[in-house]
Scaffold this motif. Structure first.
Motif, mmCIF file in Angstrom:
data_model
loop_
_atom_site.group_PDB
_atom_site.id
_atom_site.type_symbol
_atom_site.label_atom_id
_atom_site.label_comp_id
_atom_site.label_asym_id
_atom_site.label_seq_id
_atom_site.Cartn_x
_atom_site.Cartn_y
_atom_site.Cartn_z
ATOM 1 N N PRO A 28 14.427 99.016 38.484
ATOM 2 C CA PRO A 28 15.417 98.709 39.511
ATOM 3 C C PRO A 28 16.839 99.033 39.055
ATOM 4 C CG PRO A 28 14.633 96.697 38.482
ATOM 5 C CD PRO A 28 13.825 97.820 37.904
ATOM 6 N N LEU A 29 17.697 99.291 40.026
ATOM 7 C CA LEU A 29 19.085 99.631 39.755
ATOM 8 C C LEU A 29 19.979 98.881 40.738
ATOM 9 C CD1 LEU A 29 20.849 101.570 37.990
ATOM 10 C CD2 LEU A 29 20.775 103.152 39.912
ATOM 11 N N ALA A 30 21.019 98.231 40.222
ATOM 12 C CA ALA A 30 21.945 97.475 41.067
ATOM 13 C C ALA A 30 22.692 98.400 42.031
ATOM 14 C CB ALA A 30 22.952 96.722 40.205
ATOM 15 N N LEU A 31 22.949 97.878 43.216
ATOM 16 C CA LEU A 31 23.781 98.552 44.205
ATOM 17 C C LEU A 31 25.027 97.714 44.415
ATOM 18 C CD1 LEU A 31 21.052 99.514 46.825
ATOM 19 C CD2 LEU A 31 22.006 100.938 45.008
ATOM 20 N N TYR A 32 26.115 98.366 44.808
ATOM 21 C CA TYR A 32 27.406 97.690 44.927
ATOM 22 C C TYR A 32 28.084 97.993 46.256
ATOM 23 C CZ TYR A 32 26.818 97.253 39.899
ATOM 24 O OH TYR A 32 26.332 96.950 38.644
ATOM 25 N N ARG A 33 29.040 97.118 46.586
ATOM 26 C CA ARG A 33 29.963 97.359 47.698
ATOM 27 C C ARG A 33 31.369 97.175 47.142
ATOM 28 N NH1 ARG A 33 31.960 92.559 50.643
ATOM 29 N NH2 ARG A 33 31.390 90.764 49.381
ATOM 30 N N TYR A 34 32.334 97.834 47.761
ATOM 31 C CA TYR A 34 33.730 97.725 47.345
ATOM 32 C C TYR A 34 34.382 96.641 48.198
ATOM 33 C CZ TYR A 34 38.453 99.075 45.996
ATOM 34 O OH TYR A 34 39.734 99.072 45.520
ATOM 35 N N ALA A 35 34.526 95.440 47.647
ATOM 36 C CA ALA A 35 34.945 94.256 48.396
ATOM 37 C C ALA A 35 36.317 94.376 49.070
ATOM 38 C CB ALA A 35 34.899 93.026 47.491
ATOM 39 N N PRO A 105 29.853 100.773 52.818
ATOM 40 C CA PRO A 105 29.397 101.905 52.014
ATOM 41 C C PRO A 105 28.718 101.380 50.739
ATOM 42 C CG PRO A 105 31.677 102.185 52.713
ATOM 43 C CD PRO A 105 31.294 100.783 53.044
ATOM 44 N N VAL A 106 27.616 102.008 50.343
ATOM 45 C CA VAL A 106 26.826 101.551 49.199
ATOM 46 C C VAL A 106 27.067 102.481 48.007
ATOM 47 C CG1 VAL A 106 24.486 101.064 48.375
ATOM 48 C CG2 VAL A 106 25.089 100.595 50.758
ATOM 49 N N TYR A 107 27.214 101.869 46.819
ATOM 50 C CA TYR A 107 27.511 102.596 45.580
ATOM 51 C C TYR A 107 26.548 102.190 44.469
ATOM 52 C CZ TYR A 107 31.935 103.387 47.949
ATOM 53 O OH TYR A 107 32.882 103.748 48.868
ATOM 54 N N VAL A 108 26.402 103.069 43.485
ATOM 55 C CA VAL A 108 25.793 102.720 42.207
ATOM 56 C C VAL A 108 26.876 102.877 41.151
ATOM 57 C CG1 VAL A 108 23.428 103.375 42.800
ATOM 58 C CG2 VAL A 108 24.932 105.052 41.736
ATOM 59 N N CYS A 109 26.750 102.111 40.075
ATOM 60 C CA CYS A 109 27.647 102.278 38.932
ATOM 61 C C CYS A 109 26.956 103.236 37.974
ATOM 62 C CB CYS A 109 27.921 100.936 38.248
ATOM 63 S SG CYS A 109 29.005 101.110 36.807
ATOM 64 N N LEU A 110 27.598 104.343 37.661
ATOM 65 C CA LEU A 110 26.986 105.365 36.831
ATOM 66 C C LEU A 110 26.797 104.904 35.390
ATOM 67 C CD1 LEU A 110 28.810 108.501 38.246
ATOM 68 C CD2 LEU A 110 26.550 107.616 38.821
#
Length: 146
Positions: A28-35, A105-110
Motif C-alpha cells: 500500500p501507498l499513502a495518498l494525500y490532499r493539499y489542505a 486533487p489526489v497526490y502521492v509523496c515521491l
C-alpha cells in the motif's frame, strides 16, 4: 544535481482504516490532499501549479506528484461516486489528467515507499487522504495546483 524518485505504478486504490490508499505490487501507498486548497477556494484565491511556485519552494512541492486518473474498475466500488478527474496545465511538467476524491486533487509523496509508514504528512499542508473528507467547496477549483 539530485533527482526526485519517479511516480510509483498504481494498480488501483483501496480503503485501509480511515484512509484511501494506493495499491502497488510492492504494497500500500499513502495518498494525500493539499489542505490549503479549501481556504483558497472559499476566498476566491488560486493556488498555482507547481511550475509557477517560487524557486525556493519547488523542491518541497515537487515531492508530491498528482495521481493520474485511474480506470473505474481499479477504484473501490462503494466510493466510486466520490472519484473524478481534473485537467492539469497542458504546458506543465505534470500535464496528465489528475484523479480527484470528493473534488480534492489526489497526490502521492515521491519519498514514500509502498508498504511503509507515510512520510509525506505535513500538518495543515499535505494531509493523508481520509475516506470521510468533506467535499472541496466552491467553484473554480479545477485550475488549482500544486
Amino acid at each position: 544535481m539530485r533527482h526526485l524518485p519517479t511516480l510509483p505504478e498504481l494498480t488501483g486504490l483501496h480503503v485501509s482504516g480511515e484512509c484511501v490508499m494506493g495499491t502497488t505490487v510492492r504494497g500500500p501507498l499513502a495518498l494525500y490532499r493539499y489542505a490549503p486548497l479549501q481556504g483558497a477556494v472559499l476566498t476566491g484565491q488560486v493556488i498555482p501549479f507547481a511550475a509557477q511556485w517560487p524557486e525556493h519552494l519547488k523542491l518541497l512541492i515537487y515531492r508530491y506528484s498528482p495521481v493520474p486518473a485511474l480506470a473505474p474498475a481499479t477504484l473501490p466500488e462503494p466510493l466510486l461516486h466520490r472519484f473524478g478527474t481534473r485537467a492539469r496545465d497542458p504546458g506543465g511538467l505534470r500535464s496528465w489528467d489528475q484523479l480527484t476524491y470528493q473534488g480534492w486533487p489526489v497526490y502521492v509523496c515521491l519519498l514514500d515507499r509502498p508498504g511503509t509508514r507515510p512520510a509525506g504528512i505535513i500538518e495543515s499542508q499535505f494531509e493523508q487522504l481520509r475516506v470521510e473528507v468533506l467535499p472541496l467547496g466552491g467553484q473554480g477549483c479545477a485550475g488549482q495546483g500544486p
